[in-house]
Design an enzyme around this catalytic site. Structure first.
Site, PDB file in Angstrom:
ATOM      1  N   GLU A   1     -13.359  -4.395  -1.239  1.00 23.68           N
ATOM      2  CA  GLU A   1     -13.517  -4.307   0.161  1.00 23.68           C
ATOM      3  C   GLU A   1     -15.065  -3.932   0.701  1.00 23.68           C
ATOM      4  OE1 GLU A   1     -11.498  -3.325   4.353  1.00 23.68           O
ATOM      5  OE2 GLU A   1     -10.486  -2.645   2.558  1.00 23.68           O
TER       6      GLU A   1
ATOM      7  N   ASP B   1       0.950  -1.147  -0.045  1.00 21.41           N
ATOM      8  CA  ASP B   1       0.074   0.065  -0.086  1.00 21.41           C
ATOM      9  C   ASP B   1       0.908   1.112   0.100  1.00 21.41           C
ATOM     10  OD1 ASP B   1      -2.304  -0.901   0.223  1.00 21.41           O
ATOM     11  OD2 ASP B   1      -2.567  -1.168   2.215  1.00 21.41           O
TER      12      ASP B   1
END
Length: 289
Positions: free
Chosen positions: A185, A86
Protein backbone atom coordinates in the site's frame (compact mmCIF):
# COMPACT_ATOMS: atom_id res chain seq x y z
CA UNK A 1 -16.48 -17.06 -11.90
CA UNK A 2 -18.05 -20.30 -10.72
CA UNK A 3 -14.99 -22.13 -9.38
CA UNK A 4 -13.92 -21.25 -5.83
CA UNK A 5 -10.86 -19.02 -5.58
CA UNK A 6 -8.31 -20.49 -3.16
CA UNK A 7 -4.68 -19.85 -2.22
CA UNK A 8 -3.72 -22.37 -4.91
CA UNK A 9 -5.79 -20.46 -7.47
CA UNK A 10 -3.94 -17.25 -6.64
CA UNK A 11 -0.54 -18.94 -6.85
CA UNK A 12 -1.41 -20.30 -10.29
CA UNK A 13 -2.63 -16.87 -11.39
CA UNK A 14 0.73 -15.32 -10.51
CA UNK A 15 2.60 -18.07 -12.35
CA UNK A 16 0.42 -17.54 -15.41
CA UNK A 17 0.69 -13.76 -15.29
CA UNK A 18 -3.05 -13.42 -14.72
CA UNK A 19 -3.99 -10.36 -12.69
CA UNK A 20 -5.92 -10.64 -9.41
CA UNK A 21 -8.83 -8.31 -8.61
CA UNK A 22 -9.58 -7.65 -4.92
CA UNK A 23 -12.21 -5.32 -3.49
CA UNK A 24 -13.35 -4.44 0.00
CA UNK A 25 -16.86 -5.44 1.05
CA UNK A 26 -18.62 -4.85 4.35
CA UNK A 27 -22.10 -6.35 3.93
CA UNK A 28 -24.12 -9.11 2.28
CA UNK A 29 -25.56 -7.33 -0.79
CA UNK A 30 -22.23 -5.77 -1.72
CA UNK A 31 -20.44 -9.11 -1.36
CA UNK A 32 -23.04 -10.83 -3.51
CA UNK A 33 -22.79 -8.26 -6.31
CA UNK A 34 -18.99 -8.17 -6.34
CA UNK A 35 -18.83 -11.95 -6.27
CA UNK A 36 -21.22 -12.17 -9.21
CA UNK A 37 -19.08 -9.60 -11.05
CA UNK A 38 -16.06 -11.90 -10.82
CA UNK A 39 -13.98 -10.18 -8.13
CA UNK A 40 -11.46 -12.79 -6.99
CA UNK A 41 -10.98 -11.71 -3.36
CA UNK A 42 -13.43 -9.89 -1.09
CA UNK A 43 -11.64 -8.11 1.74
CA UNK A 44 -13.44 -7.14 4.92
CA UNK A 45 -11.03 -4.31 5.64
CA UNK A 46 -10.83 -2.48 8.91
CA UNK A 47 -11.21 0.48 6.57
CA UNK A 48 -14.86 0.04 7.52
CA UNK A 49 -13.99 2.20 10.52
CA UNK A 50 -13.47 5.15 8.20
CA UNK A 51 -15.88 4.55 5.31
CA UNK A 52 -18.77 2.98 7.24
CA UNK A 53 -18.40 4.18 10.85
CA UNK A 54 -17.05 7.68 10.13
CA UNK A 55 -13.89 7.26 12.19
CA UNK A 56 -10.74 9.22 11.28
CA UNK A 57 -8.53 6.09 11.37
CA UNK A 58 -8.93 2.31 11.46
CA UNK A 59 -7.61 2.08 15.03
CA UNK A 60 -11.00 2.16 16.87
CA UNK A 61 -12.38 -0.89 14.99
CA UNK A 62 -12.92 -3.89 17.29
CA UNK A 63 -12.73 -7.62 16.68
CA UNK A 64 -16.45 -8.01 17.38
CA UNK A 65 -17.24 -5.41 14.74
CA UNK A 66 -15.00 -7.12 12.19
CA UNK A 67 -16.62 -10.49 12.88
CA UNK A 68 -20.09 -8.96 12.47
CA UNK A 69 -19.25 -7.56 9.04
CA UNK A 70 -17.27 -10.65 8.02
CA UNK A 71 -20.22 -12.92 8.68
CA UNK A 72 -22.38 -10.88 6.30
CA UNK A 73 -19.76 -10.83 3.55
CA UNK A 74 -19.14 -14.56 3.90
CA UNK A 75 -22.83 -15.26 3.34
CA UNK A 76 -22.86 -13.00 0.30
CA UNK A 77 -19.84 -14.51 -1.44
CA UNK A 78 -21.98 -16.93 -3.42
CA UNK A 79 -20.02 -17.11 -6.65
CA UNK A 80 -16.61 -18.44 -5.66
CA UNK A 81 -14.83 -15.36 -4.35
CA UNK A 82 -12.25 -15.86 -1.62
CA UNK A 83 -13.11 -13.97 1.57
CA UNK A 84 -10.30 -12.41 3.61
CA UNK A 85 -10.63 -10.23 6.73
CA UNK A 86 -8.32 -7.86 8.54
CA UNK A 87 -7.47 -8.58 12.13
CA UNK A 88 -7.91 -5.20 13.82
CA UNK A 89 -5.53 -3.11 15.89
CA UNK A 90 -3.76 -4.91 18.76
CA UNK A 91 -5.69 -8.16 18.36
CA UNK A 92 -2.59 -9.95 17.01
CA UNK A 93 0.50 -7.80 17.64
CA UNK A 94 1.06 -8.50 21.35
CA UNK A 95 1.69 -12.26 21.28
CA UNK A 96 1.17 -15.12 18.81
CA UNK A 97 -1.31 -16.56 21.31
CA UNK A 98 -3.44 -13.41 21.06
CA UNK A 99 -3.31 -13.72 17.29
CA UNK A 100 -4.41 -17.35 17.47
CA UNK A 101 -7.42 -16.50 19.62
CA UNK A 102 -8.43 -13.61 17.36
CA UNK A 103 -7.94 -15.70 14.25
CA UNK A 104 -10.00 -18.56 15.63
CA UNK A 105 -12.96 -16.25 16.28
CA UNK A 106 -12.69 -14.61 12.87
CA UNK A 107 -12.56 -17.94 11.06
CA UNK A 108 -15.26 -19.69 13.09
CA UNK A 109 -17.69 -16.81 13.66
CA UNK A 110 -16.90 -14.68 10.63
CA UNK A 111 -16.71 -17.56 8.18
CA UNK A 112 -13.73 -16.15 6.27
CA UNK A 113 -11.18 -18.12 4.24
CA UNK A 114 -8.10 -16.16 5.32
CA UNK A 115 -6.81 -13.24 7.37
CA UNK A 116 -4.76 -10.12 6.61
CA UNK A 117 -2.18 -8.82 9.08
CA UNK A 118 -0.27 -5.54 8.87
CA UNK A 119 3.46 -5.50 9.58
CA UNK A 120 6.92 -6.49 8.40
CA UNK A 121 9.50 -9.04 9.46
CA UNK A 122 8.69 -8.51 13.15
CA UNK A 123 5.39 -10.24 12.41
CA UNK A 124 6.94 -13.31 10.81
CA UNK A 125 6.75 -15.53 13.93
CA UNK A 126 3.05 -14.78 14.32
CA UNK A 127 2.36 -15.46 10.64
CA UNK A 128 4.27 -18.73 10.88
CA UNK A 129 2.26 -19.79 13.94
CA UNK A 130 -1.05 -19.08 12.22
CA UNK A 131 -0.04 -20.83 9.01
CA UNK A 132 1.08 -23.89 10.98
CA UNK A 133 -2.42 -23.97 12.46
CA UNK A 134 -3.91 -24.11 8.96
CA UNK A 135 -4.93 -20.44 8.70
CA UNK A 136 -4.17 -18.74 5.36
CA UNK A 137 -2.47 -15.38 5.99
CA UNK A 138 -2.10 -12.37 3.70
CA UNK A 139 0.61 -9.87 4.62
CA UNK A 140 0.42 -6.08 4.35
CA UNK A 141 3.39 -3.68 4.20
CA UNK A 142 4.05 -0.15 3.06
CA UNK A 143 1.44 2.21 4.45
CA UNK A 144 -0.15 0.16 7.19
CA UNK A 145 -3.17 2.17 8.39
CA UNK A 146 -3.15 0.72 11.92
CA UNK A 147 0.25 2.44 12.36
CA UNK A 148 -0.93 5.79 11.02
CA UNK A 149 -0.06 7.62 14.24
CA UNK A 150 3.47 6.22 14.17
CA UNK A 151 3.85 7.32 10.54
CA UNK A 152 2.52 10.78 11.33
CA UNK A 153 -0.28 10.48 8.79
CA UNK A 154 -1.23 8.66 5.61
CA UNK A 155 1.98 8.96 3.58
CA UNK A 156 3.75 7.02 0.85
CA UNK A 157 6.32 4.58 2.23
CA UNK A 158 9.60 3.31 0.80
CA UNK A 159 10.60 6.57 -0.86
CA UNK A 160 14.35 6.20 -0.24
CA UNK A 161 16.73 3.49 -1.42
CA UNK A 162 17.30 2.27 2.15
CA UNK A 163 13.57 2.24 2.94
CA UNK A 164 12.91 0.35 -0.29
CA UNK A 165 15.46 -2.31 0.62
CA UNK A 166 13.91 -2.71 4.06
CA UNK A 167 10.56 -3.23 2.38
CA UNK A 168 11.98 -6.02 0.26
CA UNK A 169 13.42 -7.62 3.41
CA UNK A 170 10.03 -7.37 5.10
CA UNK A 171 8.28 -8.90 2.10
CA UNK A 172 10.70 -11.82 1.94
CA UNK A 173 10.33 -12.49 5.67
CA UNK A 174 6.55 -12.54 5.33
CA UNK A 175 6.78 -14.93 2.39
CA UNK A 176 9.17 -17.22 4.24
CA UNK A 177 6.78 -17.25 7.21
CA UNK A 178 4.16 -18.82 4.94
CA UNK A 179 1.91 -15.97 3.80
CA UNK A 180 0.00 -16.74 0.59
CA UNK A 181 -0.01 -13.13 -0.69
CA UNK A 182 0.99 -9.64 0.38
CA UNK A 183 -0.62 -6.21 0.03
CA UNK A 184 1.65 -3.30 -0.91
CA UNK A 185 0.00 0.00 0.00
CA UNK A 186 1.17 3.49 -0.97
CA UNK A 187 4.53 2.34 -2.34
CA UNK A 188 6.48 3.81 -5.29
CA UNK A 189 5.82 1.77 -8.40
CA UNK A 190 9.50 0.89 -8.85
CA UNK A 191 9.70 -0.54 -5.34
CA UNK A 192 6.48 -2.52 -5.75
CA UNK A 193 7.76 -3.91 -9.05
CA UNK A 194 10.99 -5.06 -7.38
CA UNK A 195 9.08 -6.73 -4.53
CA UNK A 196 6.77 -8.44 -7.00
CA UNK A 197 9.68 -9.75 -9.04
CA UNK A 198 11.49 -11.18 -6.04
CA UNK A 199 8.50 -12.95 -4.45
CA UNK A 200 6.94 -16.24 -5.46
CA UNK A 201 3.65 -15.25 -3.79
CA UNK A 202 1.29 -12.69 -5.37
CA UNK A 203 1.46 -9.01 -4.53
CA UNK A 204 -1.75 -6.96 -4.36
CA UNK A 205 -1.23 -3.26 -4.86
CA UNK A 206 -3.13 -0.22 -3.70
CA UNK A 207 -1.37 2.94 -4.74
CA UNK A 208 1.62 0.80 -5.73
CA UNK A 209 1.61 0.98 -9.51
CA UNK A 210 0.55 -1.44 -12.25
CA UNK A 211 3.24 -4.10 -11.93
CA UNK A 212 1.82 -5.82 -8.86
CA UNK A 213 0.16 -9.18 -9.44
CA UNK A 214 -3.20 -7.72 -8.50
CA UNK A 215 -4.99 -4.61 -7.31
CA UNK A 216 -7.38 -3.73 -4.49
CA UNK A 217 -9.70 -0.76 -4.04
CA UNK A 218 -11.98 0.36 -1.23
CA UNK A 219 -15.54 -0.24 -2.40
CA UNK A 220 -16.91 3.12 -1.27
CA UNK A 221 -14.13 4.95 -3.14
CA UNK A 222 -14.53 2.75 -6.20
CA UNK A 223 -18.27 3.53 -6.64
CA UNK A 224 -18.05 7.18 -5.62
CA UNK A 225 -19.99 6.66 -2.40
CA UNK A 226 -17.75 9.07 -0.51
CA UNK A 227 -17.23 12.80 -0.90
CA UNK A 228 -14.32 15.13 -0.32
CA UNK A 229 -10.69 14.05 -0.72
CA UNK A 230 -10.06 11.42 -3.38
CA UNK A 231 -6.81 9.44 -2.92
CA UNK A 232 -4.43 9.62 -5.88
CA UNK A 233 -4.49 5.85 -6.31
CA UNK A 234 -8.28 5.66 -6.55
CA UNK A 235 -10.27 5.47 -9.77
CA UNK A 236 -13.98 6.09 -9.48
CA UNK A 237 -15.98 3.78 -11.70
CA UNK A 238 -19.34 5.30 -10.71
CA UNK A 239 -20.79 8.33 -8.92
CA UNK A 240 -23.26 6.70 -6.56
CA UNK A 241 -23.24 9.59 -4.08
CA UNK A 242 -24.64 11.97 -6.70
CA UNK A 243 -27.25 9.42 -7.74
CA UNK A 244 -28.37 8.90 -4.14
CA UNK A 245 -28.61 12.63 -3.38
CA UNK A 246 -30.57 13.30 -6.60
CA UNK A 247 -32.94 10.42 -5.89
CA UNK A 248 -33.41 11.42 -2.26
CA UNK A 249 -34.25 15.00 -3.23
CA UNK A 250 -36.85 13.73 -5.69
CA UNK A 251 -38.33 11.52 -2.95
CA UNK A 252 -38.56 14.45 -0.52
CA UNK A 253 -40.23 16.61 -3.16
CA UNK A 254 -42.77 13.91 -4.04
CA UNK A 255 -43.65 13.27 -0.41
CA UNK A 256 -44.18 16.98 0.14
CA UNK A 257 -46.31 17.36 -2.97
CA UNK A 258 -48.31 14.17 -2.38
CA UNK A 259 -47.08 12.60 -5.61
CA UNK A 260 -45.71 9.67 -3.59
CA UNK A 261 -47.17 7.22 -2.95
CA UNK A 262 -49.13 7.12 -6.17
CA UNK A 263 -51.83 4.76 -7.27
CA UNK A 264 -49.24 2.21 -8.41
CA UNK A 265 -47.81 2.03 -4.87
CA UNK A 266 -51.22 1.78 -3.19
CA UNK A 267 -53.22 -1.30 -2.16
CA UNK A 268 -57.05 -1.16 -1.86
CA UNK A 269 -59.62 -3.32 -0.19
CA UNK A 270 -61.81 -5.35 -2.50
CA UNK A 271 -65.18 -3.70 -3.10
CA UNK A 272 -67.07 -6.20 -0.95
CA UNK A 273 -64.63 -5.83 1.96
CA UNK A 274 -64.67 -2.06 1.64
CA UNK A 275 -68.48 -2.07 1.88
CA UNK A 276 -68.36 -4.32 4.96
CA UNK A 277 -65.64 -2.20 6.52
CA UNK A 278 -67.65 1.00 6.06
CA UNK A 279 -70.69 -0.72 7.56
CA UNK A 280 -68.69 -1.68 10.66
CA UNK A 281 -67.34 1.84 11.00
CA UNK A 282 -70.87 3.23 10.81
CA UNK A 283 -72.15 0.84 13.48
CA UNK A 284 -69.28 1.73 15.76
CA UNK A 285 -70.04 5.38 15.29
CA UNK A 286 -73.71 4.84 16.12
CA UNK A 287 -72.84 3.05 19.35
CA UNK A 288 -70.65 5.95 20.41
CA UNK A 289 -73.51 8.35 19.69
Amino acid sequence: MAKNVTVRTLAKMKQAGEKIAMMTAYDYPTARLLSEAGVHILLIGDSLGMVVQGQTTTVPVTLDQMIYHASMVSRGATNGAMVVADLPFLTYQVTPEDAMRSAARMMQEGGVHGLKLEGGKELAPTISRLVQAGIPVMGHIGLTPQSVHAFGGFAVQGKTADAAMRMIEDAKAIEEAGAFAIVLEAVPAEVAAAVTEQLAIPTIGIGAGPQCDGQVLVFHDFIGYTSGYIPKHNKRYASIAETIVTAARQYVDEVKSGAFPGEEQTVHLQASEQEAFQDLLQRKGERRG
